[in-house]
Design a protein around this motif. Structure first.
Motif, PDB file in Angstrom:
ATOM      1  N   MET A   1       0.811  -1.211   0.000  1.00  0.00           N
ATOM      2  CA  MET A   1       0.000   0.000   0.000  1.00  0.00           C
ATOM      3  C   MET A   1       0.850   1.269   0.000  1.00  0.00           C
ATOM      4  N   PHE A   2       1.884   1.282   0.836  1.00  0.00           N
ATOM      5  CA  PHE A   2       2.704   2.484   0.970  1.00  0.00           C
ATOM      6  C   PHE A   2       4.152   2.092   0.666  1.00  0.00           C
ATOM      7  N   ASN A   3       4.591   2.370  -0.559  1.00  0.00           N
ATOM      8  CA  ASN A   3       5.923   1.995  -1.009  1.00  0.00           C
ATOM      9  C   ASN A   3       6.859   3.179  -0.794  1.00  0.00           C
ATOM     10  N   LYS A   4       7.648   3.119   0.276  1.00  0.00           N
ATOM     11  CA  LYS A   4       8.530   4.225   0.619  1.00  0.00           C
ATOM     12  C   LYS A   4       9.628   4.423  -0.422  1.00  0.00           C
ATOM     13  N   ARG A   5      10.160   3.332  -0.941  1.00  0.00           N
ATOM     14  CA  ARG A   5      11.223   3.430  -1.947  1.00  0.00           C
ATOM     15  C   ARG A   5      10.710   4.100  -3.219  1.00  0.00           C
ATOM     16  N   LEU A   6       9.504   3.752  -3.631  1.00  0.00           N
ATOM     17  CA  LEU A   6       8.929   4.351  -4.831  1.00  0.00           C
ATOM     18  C   LEU A   6       8.689   5.844  -4.640  1.00  0.00           C
ATOM     19  N   ILE A   7       8.228   6.228  -3.464  1.00  0.00           N
ATOM     20  CA  ILE A   7       7.976   7.643  -3.185  1.00  0.00           C
ATOM     21  C   ILE A   7       9.279   8.434  -3.158  1.00  0.00           C
ATOM     22  N   GLN A   8      10.311   7.867  -2.539  1.00  0.00           N
ATOM     23  CA  GLN A   8      11.597   8.552  -2.458  1.00  0.00           C
ATOM     24  C   GLN A   8      12.280   8.665  -3.808  1.00  0.00           C
ATOM     25  N   SER A   9      11.905   7.807  -4.749  1.00  0.00           N
ATOM     26  CA  SER A   9      12.529   7.864  -6.073  1.00  0.00           C
ATOM     27  C   SER A   9      12.062   9.068  -6.879  1.00  0.00           C
ATOM     28  N   VAL A  10      10.912   9.630  -6.520  1.00  0.00           N
ATOM     29  CA  VAL A  10      10.404  10.819  -7.222  1.00  0.00           C
ATOM     30  C   VAL A  10      10.010  11.865  -6.181  1.00  0.00           C
ATOM     31  N   PRO A  11      10.983  12.486  -5.517  1.00  0.00           N
ATOM     32  CA  PRO A  11      10.633  13.468  -4.470  1.00  0.00           C
ATOM     33  C   PRO A  11       9.985  14.730  -5.037  1.00  0.00           C
ATOM     34  N   GLU A  12      10.192  14.996  -6.339  1.00  0.00           N
ATOM     35  CA  GLU A  12       9.607  16.201  -6.924  1.00  0.00           C
ATOM     36  C   GLU A  12       8.084  16.167  -6.914  1.00  0.00           C
ATOM     37  N   ALA A  13       7.509  14.982  -6.905  1.00  0.00           N
ATOM     38  CA  ALA A  13       6.047  14.864  -6.957  1.00  0.00           C
ATOM     39  C   ALA A  13       5.388  15.120  -5.615  1.00  0.00           C
ATOM     40  N   MET A  14       6.155  15.098  -4.521  1.00  0.00           N
ATOM     41  CA  MET A  14       5.555  15.222  -3.199  1.00  0.00           C
ATOM     42  C   MET A  14       4.924  16.595  -2.969  1.00  0.00           C
ATOM     43  N   LYS A  15       5.487  17.639  -3.570  1.00  0.00           N
ATOM     44  CA  LYS A  15       4.909  18.964  -3.362  1.00  0.00           C
ATOM     45  C   LYS A  15       3.507  19.046  -3.981  1.00  0.00           C
ATOM     46  N   PHE A  16       3.308  18.379  -5.120  1.00  0.00           N
ATOM     47  CA  PHE A  16       1.979  18.361  -5.732  1.00  0.00           C
ATOM     48  C   PHE A  16       1.024  17.498  -4.926  1.00  0.00           C
ATOM     49  N   ILE A  17       1.532  16.410  -4.347  1.00  0.00           N
ATOM     50  CA  ILE A  17       0.685  15.547  -3.521  1.00  0.00           C
ATOM     51  C   ILE A  17       0.243  16.293  -2.259  1.00  0.00           C
ATOM     52  N   ARG A  18       1.182  17.026  -1.626  1.00  0.00           N
ATOM     53  CA  ARG A  18       0.819  17.809  -0.440  1.00  0.00           C
ATOM     54  C   ARG A  18      -0.235  18.859  -0.784  1.00  0.00           C
ATOM     55  N   ALA A  19      -0.037  19.554  -1.908  1.00  0.00           N
ATOM     56  CA  ALA A  19      -1.014  20.564  -2.321  1.00  0.00           C
ATOM     57  C   ALA A  19      -2.368  19.926  -2.610  1.00  0.00           C
ATOM     58  N   ASN A  20      -2.347  18.727  -3.185  1.00  0.00           N
ATOM     59  CA  ASN A  20      -3.590  18.006  -3.473  1.00  0.00           C
ATOM     60  C   ASN A  20      -4.344  17.696  -2.180  1.00  0.00           C
ATOM     61  N   VAL A  21      -3.619  17.203  -1.172  1.00  0.00           N
ATOM     62  CA  VAL A  21      -4.250  16.862   0.112  1.00  0.00           C
ATOM     63  C   VAL A  21      -4.813  18.113   0.787  1.00  0.00           C
ATOM     64  N   ILE A  22      -4.062  19.195   0.751  1.00  0.00           N
ATOM     65  CA  ILE A  22      -4.525  20.442   1.375  1.00  0.00           C
ATOM     66  C   ILE A  22      -5.791  20.954   0.687  1.00  0.00           C
ATOM     67  N   ASP A  23      -5.814  20.899  -0.646  1.00  0.00           N
ATOM     68  CA  ASP A  23      -7.006  21.338  -1.376  1.00  0.00           C
ATOM     69  C   ASP A  23      -8.209  20.473  -1.032  1.00  0.00           C
ATOM     70  N   GLN A  24      -8.004  19.168  -0.925  1.00  0.00           N
ATOM     71  CA  GLN A  24      -9.110  18.289  -0.550  1.00  0.00           C
ATOM     72  C   GLN A  24      -9.587  18.587   0.871  1.00  0.00           C
ATOM     73  N   TRP A  25      -8.647  18.928   1.764  1.00  0.00           N
ATOM     74  CA  TRP A  25      -9.027  19.240   3.141  1.00  0.00           C
ATOM     75  C   TRP A  25      -9.863  20.511   3.194  1.00  0.00           C
ATOM     76  N   PHE A  26      -9.473  21.536   2.433  1.00  0.00           N
ATOM     77  CA  PHE A  26     -10.280  22.758   2.375  1.00  0.00           C
ATOM     78  C   PHE A  26     -11.653  22.473   1.769  1.00  0.00           C
ATOM     79  N   GLY A  27     -11.679  21.573   0.764  1.00  0.00           N
ATOM     80  CA  GLY A  27     -12.975  21.190   0.204  1.00  0.00           C
ATOM     81  C   GLY A  27     -13.856  20.512   1.238  1.00  0.00           C
ATOM     82  N   LEU A  28     -13.237  19.720   2.118  1.00  0.00           N
ATOM     83  CA  LEU A  28     -13.991  19.086   3.203  1.00  0.00           C
ATOM     84  C   LEU A  28     -14.587  20.124   4.143  1.00  0.00           C
ATOM     85  N   ILE A  29     -13.807  21.139   4.489  1.00  0.00           N
ATOM     86  CA  ILE A  29     -14.306  22.210   5.370  1.00  0.00           C
ATOM     87  C   ILE A  29     -15.488  22.918   4.719  1.00  0.00           C
ATOM     88  N   CYS A  30     -15.397  23.153   3.421  1.00  0.00           N
ATOM     89  CA  CYS A  30     -16.513  23.794   2.719  1.00  0.00           C
ATOM     90  C   CYS A  30     -17.751  22.903   2.732  1.00  0.00           C
TER      91      CYS A  30
END
Length: 234
Positions: A1-30
């Protein structure tokens, strides 16, 4: 489910994933705000104490604003999902081609050409679902229950605890489904790889058949099956 090696291989994508989660959280508040306003309006009519005209107009304006904000955050989350998947696919394809170029022509001793082609296309395309959908939903699924528990605890602490206790049932059901799906996908991938090898082998043999006898029945049969008759020139 959570592949740490795969995630670490593309660290550039994490900033978009964090932004995605934050946007979904704000959508939840709305969504919570929209639910509260609608509940208040319905409760007022059911209890015989409806909102005044001014309050009702304000509530409708609030619903419109919250709905627009939710739509805005949803679009931003989708845009970040596309950006993360694009970043992952580009990085993985570059690394795969660089690795093949580093090994040189001898890569055929380790992998077949069909397998390399399959990995660079279908294999990497499958990562889009993991980085664009699964990972953001995984982190969002951790943040959303806690948020709902905190908000619901102000009205009904018992209900909030019940919902929080039931949260582990969600990942548990996902694990069960994934274990079953993994077996099917492994079988499917093996059959798909065999089909790719057979297709590439037949395709590469067309040139040899044409060199020896262009009008041979075997060449005509194979070329017609792949729709390549008359397209291969020496």
């Amino acid at each position: 489910m959570f592949n740490k090696r795969l995630i670490q291989s593309v660290p550039e994508a994490m900033k978009f994933i964090r932004a995605n989660v934050i946007d979904q959280w704000f959508g939840l508040i709305c969504s919570v705000g929209t639910t509260l306003i609608l509940s208040g309006i319905c409760a007022g009519f059911l209890t015989g104490n409806p909102f005044s005209t001014t309050t009702l107009v304000g509530a409708c304006i609030g619903l419109i604003v919250l709905s627009w904000l939710r739509s805005f955050f949803t679009r931003r989350a989708q845009a970040n999902a596309v950006a993360s998947s694009h970043c992952v696919k580009q990085t993985m394809r570059e690394r795969l081609l660089a690795k093949v170029a580093e090994i040189g022509p001898s890569y055929v001793h380790h992998f077949s050409s069909a397998e390399v082609t399959q990995l660079s296309n279908d294999g990497i395309e499958q990562l889009e679902s993991y980085f664009a959908n699964y990972l953001p939903q995984f982190f969002y699924a951790l943040a959303a229950p806690v948020t709902l528990f905190v908000l619901l605890a102000f009205w009904d602490l018992r209900s909030a605890f019940i919902l929080l206790i039931c949260v582990p049932l969600i990942p548990a059901s996902i694990v069960m489904v994934q274990k079953f799906a993994k077996k099917l996908l492994d079988k499917y991938w093996g059959q798909y790889a065999g089909l790719s090898d057979s297709f590439l082998e037949n395709l590469q043999g067309l040139t040899t058949l044409k060199v020896y006898n262009l009008n041979s029945p075997l060449y005509t049969q194979v070329a017609s099956e792949f729709g390549l008759k008359g397209r291969i020139t020496l």
